[in-house]
Motif scaffolding. Structure first.
Motif, PDB file in Angstrom:
ATOM      1  N   ARG A 170      -8.843  -4.753  -1.446  1.00  0.00           N
ATOM      2  CA  ARG A 170      -7.983  -4.836  -0.268  1.00  0.00           C
ATOM      3  C   ARG A 170      -8.661  -6.936  -0.097  1.00  0.00           C
ATOM      4  NH1 ARG A 170      -4.503  -2.267   2.856  1.00  0.00           N
ATOM      5  NH2 ARG A 170      -5.289  -3.696   4.140  1.00  0.00           N
ATOM      6  N   ILE A 206      -4.174   4.217  -5.497  1.00  0.00           N
ATOM      7  CA  ILE A 206      -5.347   3.195  -4.201  1.00  0.00           C
ATOM      8  C   ILE A 206      -6.611   4.432  -4.403  1.00  0.00           C
ATOM      9  CG2 ILE A 206      -6.375   2.871  -1.934  1.00  0.00           C
ATOM     10  CD1 ILE A 206      -3.091   2.513  -0.844  1.00  0.00           C
ATOM     11  N   SER A 229       0.955  -1.430   0.326  1.00  0.00           N
ATOM     12  CA  SER A 229       0.056   0.084   0.223  1.00  0.00           C
ATOM     13  C   SER A 229       0.944   1.136   0.109  1.00  0.00           C
ATOM     14  CB  SER A 229      -1.179   0.313   1.451  1.00  0.00           C
ATOM     15  OG  SER A 229      -2.194  -0.565   0.855  1.00  0.00           O
TER      16      SER A 229
END
Length: 315
Positions: free
Chosen positions: A147, A133, A65
């Motif tokens: 996720r 993201i 991430s």
């Protein structure tokens, strides 16, 4: 273990030393006081779930991430066929961790410009990738959704940028089930109408992208949506066919590799993993001449899914 994963996903974590002490205490108390063994086993599972999920996020999820905002020229490997859009295409790729400063590789979804030749699983793609993201869009939490599918960061290449696609001299065997699935779709395209093809693709390979909204609604109203969602029904048909054609002994021997090939063909999905594990345990019970238990098989599948990806608990 599942409850421990769930607690950890809400942000609760415990130091590794504390987890080890709790686990040791559970074992010691269980040995000293036999009536409390079930409680101690549950406490040990809770502790393991908490510690494992915390470690998974610390050493796998968070570093990936952390690539958000990074722009890097590199080479990735296609893990599936692309989904085509008007001016771009999306496909799953595998990234070598050393290219971005990580110790381990990871998989992600990449949005690429259209290419003249179709990208196949195992092909390498070279270009300048930007990691990002996806956030909240129209009330839908896309970050949590991705996720839960194992994509902790997404990638894209500018639509005006050039990419180079290279076919490998040797394509790993793990990609051949994907190639077989594409062959099925090509065969379907030759012999069916557009509507028939969309149903055949959904039934055989799990590709529901061509189903119309009306057909989806009809299936939902009839209570038959599970027919086009890859699940235990499809795996059950596959194993039943093998047992019917080859008998229990040979059918069981062929069943395990067939389950692995089916998983590689349709890709990661908790429903597919659950079905493959449960039917795998059923086949193994034939070999060892033991009675399989569906509840234990179900929770064995749950444990394996959470070990592979704790975040799938939110899927």
């Amino acid at each position: 273990f599942a409850v421990g994963c769930g607690i950890a996903l809400f942000g609760v974590s415990i130091p590794l030393a504390a987890a080890v002490l709790m686990l040791a205490a559970s074992i010691i108390i269980g040995r000293l006081v036999s009536p409390t063994i079930p409680v101690c086993v549950l406490l040990a599972g809770l502790t393991c779930g908490l510690a494992y999920t915390d470690a998974y996020h610390r050493y796998i999820t968070d570093p990936v991430s952390g690539l958000e905002g990074l722009s890097q020229h590199m080479t990735v490997t296609a893990a599936d066929y692309a989904v085509q859009y008007e001016d771009s295409q999306r496909l799953e790729v595998r990234v070598d961790g050393s290219d971005v400063g990580l110790k381990t590789g990871f998989r992600t979804l990449a949005y690429l410009p259209l290419t003249e030749e179709e990208i196949k699983p195992g092909d390498t793609i070279t270009g300048k990738f930007e990691f990002y993201i996806s956030g909240l869009r129209e009330g839908f939490d896309r970050e949590s959704y991705y996720r839960s599918q194992g994509y902790f960061v997404l990638a894209s290449v500018n639509k005006n940028a050039e990419i180079t696609v290279t076919q490998p001299e040797y394509r790993p065997l793990s990609y051949y089930p994907k190639l077989f699935a594409q062959k099925l779709r090509d065969v379907f395209a030759q012999y069916g109408t557009e509507r028939q093809i969309s149903f055949w693709n959904a039934l055989a390979t799990g590709d529901r992208s061509d189903l119309t909204t009306a057909d989806r609604d009809h299936l939902r109203k009839a209570g038959l949506s599970h027919v086009i969602a890859l699940s235990g029904m499809h795996v059950g048909f596959l194993i039943s066919l093998l047992l019917l054609v080859f008998g229990r002994k040979l059918g069981t021997a062929l069943g395990i590799p067939a389950l692995l090939a089916f998983y590689l063909m349709v890709g990661w999905s908790p429903s597919v993993v659950r079905a493959c594990v449960m039917y795998g345990i059923l086949l193994l019970s034939f070999w060892v001449r033991r009675q399989s238990d569906s509840m234990n098989s179900l929770f064995a599948a749950l444990l394996l899914i959470l070990v592979i990806l704790p975040d799938s608990l939110t899927s």
